[in-house]
Write a protein that holds these residues in place. Structure first.
Motif, PDB file in Angstrom:
ATOM      1  N   HIS A 101      92.387 -10.797 -41.852  1.00  0.00           N
ATOM      2  CA  HIS A 101      91.529  -9.673 -42.237  1.00  0.00           C
ATOM      3  C   HIS A 101      92.245  -8.336 -42.114  1.00  0.00           C
ATOM      4  CE1 HIS A 101      89.907  -8.724 -37.935  1.00  0.00           C
ATOM      5  NE2 HIS A 101      90.968  -9.488 -37.842  1.00  0.00           N
ATOM      6  N   HIS A 123      83.261 -10.789 -45.939  1.00  0.00           N
ATOM      7  CA  HIS A 123      83.456  -9.559 -45.182  1.00  0.00           C
ATOM      8  C   HIS A 123      82.324  -9.408 -44.161  1.00  0.00           C
ATOM      9  CE1 HIS A 123      80.316  -7.835 -47.811  1.00  0.00           C
ATOM     10  NE2 HIS A 123      80.170  -6.914 -46.880  1.00  0.00           N
ATOM     11  N   ILE A 237      87.432  -7.090 -44.217  1.00  0.00           N
ATOM     12  CA  ILE A 237      87.533  -7.994 -45.363  1.00  0.00           C
ATOM     13  C   ILE A 237      88.514  -9.128 -45.078  1.00  0.00           C
ATOM     14  CG2 ILE A 237      88.129  -8.124 -47.807  1.00  0.00           C
ATOM     15  CD1 ILE A 237      87.335  -5.132 -47.990  1.00  0.00           C
TER      16      ILE A 237
END
Length: 298
Positions: A101, A123, A237
């Motif tokens: 991420h 996310h 994300i």
């Protein structure tokens, strides 16, 4: 006598017929159950997944990995480290597939062709948590950078992961936005994963930056409240990617591809979206397969 005998005989005959029917019912053999279809066993079943600690600490992998293994026959060996370490494993060909991420850091691996089949998965967001007394008075600040400046100005304890994880990378970006170089007794590094860092911050009555999923999954053991949230720059994300088998011959190409395909499958995406609703009343992750990164949060 003849009529009575006839009624008795008829009654006994009818009773016998009922008993025979009942007996036939209980003795009827059951149809054999059809065994569930088993996936063909892969020739190379072991798949090394290098991932961030948040996917493990939140409990998401406890749901997804067994389901993947059941459906495909592959066996996942999970190595949960900071995103920085996971990406380094990818650069060295020490893992088969990555789930991380930190998009800006991931892009380097994509550009260098260290990884392939780079796919958006899901996310959530980062939040700043701290003690309910809020000694730095950050609650209500419009941006995370303003909140960090208030923490630094008040010399309140801030616990950083300090491990080059995706969360640590985001934290450093926010300090840069605040134009502050954090140092001093008030700024402490745990050097560990998100779950342990939250525990340290809670014990010390300090603040920290965390992904929302890990915070909610461990909240019952913490004395920390969400004080800053909702800023678009705090989006967290996640992408999945295969380590490039053309650069690293030992990579389990088929197993890695199977895991990528599994994570972006609509059924898996629904599992991701549903994860946490029963325990926390809200989703811990929001599925994003097939979307464009720039459209998230709109």
């Amino acid at each position: 006598m003849n009529k009575s005998f006839s009624r008795v005989r008829n009654f006994l005959a009818a009773s016998a017929a009922v008993l025979m029917l009942a007996g036939c019912g209980t003795a009827a053999p059951k149809a054999p159950e059809t065994p569930a279809a088993q996936p063909a066993k892969p020739s190379n079943p072991d798949v090394i997944l290098a991932t961030t600690t948040s996917t493990q600490d939140s409990g998401l992998l406890d749901v997804l990995v067994p389901d993947f293994e059941k459906k495909t026959g592959y066996k996942i060996k999970t190595i949960a480290v900071g995103t920085g370490q996971a990406l380094t494993m990818g650069e060295k060909g020490e893992a088969d597939v990555l789930l991380t991420h930190a998009p800006s850091s991931e892009k380097k691996l994509v550009d260098n062709k260290d990884v392939t089949n780079y796919q958006l998965v899901m996310h959530n967001d980062f939040v700043i948590v701290g003690p309910s007394a809020d000694p730095a008075k950050i609650k209500g600040k419009k941006t995370a950078a303003e909140a960090l400046k208030a923490i630094a100005d008040s010399q309140s304890i801030f616990v950083s992961r300090g491990d080059d994880s995706g969360t640590h990378k985001m934290e450093k970006s926010l300090w840069k936005q605040a134009k502050i170089e954090p140092k001093g007794a008030w700024y402490q590094e745990s050097g560990s994963g998100m779950g342990q860092t939250l525990n340290v911050a809670s014990e010390k009555g300090g603040y920290t930056l965390t992904d929302r999923a890990t915070y909610l999954a461990t909240k019952k053991n913490l004395k920390l409240d969400i004080l800053v949230e909702g800023e678009k720059s705090l989006l967290n994300i996640y992408h999945v990617m295969q380590v490039n088998p053309e650069k690293f011959s030992k990579v389990n190409k088929d197993g890695a591809k199977a895991f990528v395909d599994y994570l972006i499958n609509p059924d898996t995406q629904k599992k991701i979206g549903d994860f946490g609703k029963d325990k926390y009343g809200q989703s811990l992750f929001f599925p994003d397969a097939g979307k464009k990164e720039e459209d998230i949060g709109k």
